[in-house]
Design an enzyme around this catalytic site. Structure first.
Site: not given
Ligand code: ACO
Length: 428
Positions: A306, A363
């Site tokens: 991320h 996710d």
């Protein structure tokens, strides 16, 4: 707000810039006068060191794995709150009282229906169109259907447009699904919760009674909460940038949806589930870990890494628990859940991932849950867009009322040809 200053030396001259403190988080050097003072720009592709705005909505500490909405930790909101309450919190800044929440729910519920002519609009799309393609088109078209709430200088019109977007996006998302499977559109049912209503519009058929399963409804609500806002991410920055020119909120949110579609952003859960299916069994994990580490192979472990989180994404922790609940409830023993857990375990102990601080993101588990509920992979990003609409709307409203707001207009480091004279084609 200026607490200290930073000095910049360029061309033999020294310039002072105010260093501002937020309520929490890194300091910010205010360089707005840099170009006027020095004739130089800053260079920051991907905005890795640039704050584009002042905001009081969401705070992330990526190193510690903290996500706060208006100060409240995401795990507390996901465990104890509801999406409607979080929507109110993001929009208005405080948790609602009982009456305020009831009134907000009524307002949103009253706007769930879409203009009947939208059904005709849908029929212009090919049946095999990706639902994100439909979503981006239909949400953009809302400005044509609800032109009476596009005057952004009117607080009342901004309020109505905000409510319309939050209320109608589940209806439009469900219609996009129904259209793709050739089933009739299901009208909203105002007796149901936001999540329950969306499930019914998506999965009910006129021939049968549909009863919302409370476990699935709760999981859906949590997924919406976990995706509601995430500070100045790519799609939110897109909404703000589009809105900075004075464009109406329906057009701006359509721009946000377009940005969200990419696999590095909202498309990652679809890509992650596809990857888990491709891996298939636990024994094949090492092969894929090796590929992810190979510099010559473009393969990346989807659902890992991320831009901001260099620690466990706090949303992934809640998501893993929701995945377990949903699979238990559905009686699904999906082997890819085992693949996911083992992959997570191996990656978290592998020096490559440890050194690069690559942790599972939101996710990683969401695709498994959505698939167990019955959504096709093409709907995953649509669900993300549905939930994120409230964040986009809150951020857009904050921007419009910010006195420091200006049209977003980045500069560049020009490396193209210098001025040269045109030669007619016959002389080239
Ligand atoms: N698998 C393997 N290696 C990775 C991964 C990954 N998933 N993510 C990053 N790396 C490596 C990169 O190769 C790079 O290595 P290097 O320094 O040796 O060149 C290093 O880690 C840093 O990666 P960057 O791409 O520079 O980091 P950035 O912050 O630009 O990218 C991103 C973040 C796009 C999320 C990236 O981690 C990625 O592609 N992840 C997979 C896609 C994904 O899951 N996206 C969802 C994001 S969450 C969301 O949008 C809700």
């Amino acid at each position: 707000m200026a607490d200290s200053s930073a000095k910049l030396e360029i061309g033999g001259n020294t310039h002072d810039y105010a260093v501002k403190d937020g309520s929490v988080g890194p300091q910010v050097i205010d360089i707005r006068k840099l170009y006027a003072d020095t004739g130089a720009f800053t260079y920051d592709p991907g905005f890795t060191s640039t704050a584009s705005c002042e905001s009081g909505i969401t705070y992330i500490d990526g190193d510690k794995g903290v996500l706060l909405h208006r100060g409240y930790p995401i795990d507390q909101l996901a465990e104890q709150s509801s999406f409607m309450e979080v929507a109110y919190l993001l929009l208005r800044g405080e948790l609602p009282g009982k009456d305020e929440l009831a009134e907000f729910k009524t307002t949103i519920t009253r706007h769930t229906m879409v203009h009947e002519q939208l059904t005709t609009f849908f029929r212009g799309f090919r049946r095999d169109a990706h639902p994100m393609a439909i979503l981006v088109g239909v949400v953009g078209a809302l400005s044509a259907f609800y032109h009476d709430s596009t005057d952004i200088s009117s607080p009342e019109q901004r309020r109505i447009a905000s409510h319309r977007l939050i209320a109608k996006i589940p209806t439009i998302a469900a219609m996009a699904y129904k259209y793709s499977v050739g089933q009739p559109f299901v009208y909203p049912d105002n007796n149901l919760s936001y999540a329950g209503n969306f499930l019914k519009m998506t999965f009910a058929v006129p021939a049968e009674e549909y009863v919302v399963d409370p476990v699935i409804e709760d999981a859906m609500d949590k997924i919406f909460i976990l995706h509601a806002d995430h500070e100045q991410n790519a799609s939110t920055s897109t909404v703000r940038l589009a809105g900075s020119s004075g464009a109406n909120p329906f057009a701006c949110v359509a721009a946000g949806i377009a940005c969200l579609w990419g696999p590095a952003h909202g498309g990652a859960n679809e890509a992650c589930l596809n990857m888990l299916r491709e891996i298939g069994t636990v024994d094949r994990i090492p092969e894929f870990i090796a590929r992810a580490k190979n510099k010559d192979d473009p393969f990346r472990l989807m659902g890992f890494g991320h831009r901001v989180y260099k620690n466990y994404d706090p949303r992934a922790t809640v998501m893993q628990k929701v995945a377990k609940d949903v699979l238990e409830k559905m009686g699904v023993s999906d082997p890819i859940f085992d693949v996911a857990k083992e992959l997570e375990h191996i990656a978290l102990n592998d020096p490559y991932f440890v050194e690069k601080k690559l942790y599972p993101n939101v996710d990683f588990y969401s695709g498994i849950i959505l698939s167990a509920i019955g959504f096709p992979t093409t709907m995953f990003t649509v669900l993300f867009a549905l939930a994120r609409t409230v964040g986009w709307v809150a951020q857009w409203n904050e921007m419009i009322t910010d006195p420091a707001q200006k049209i977003g207009r980045p500069r560049q480091l020009y490396t193209g040809p210098t001025q040269r004279d045109y030669t007619p084609v016959e002389k080239r």
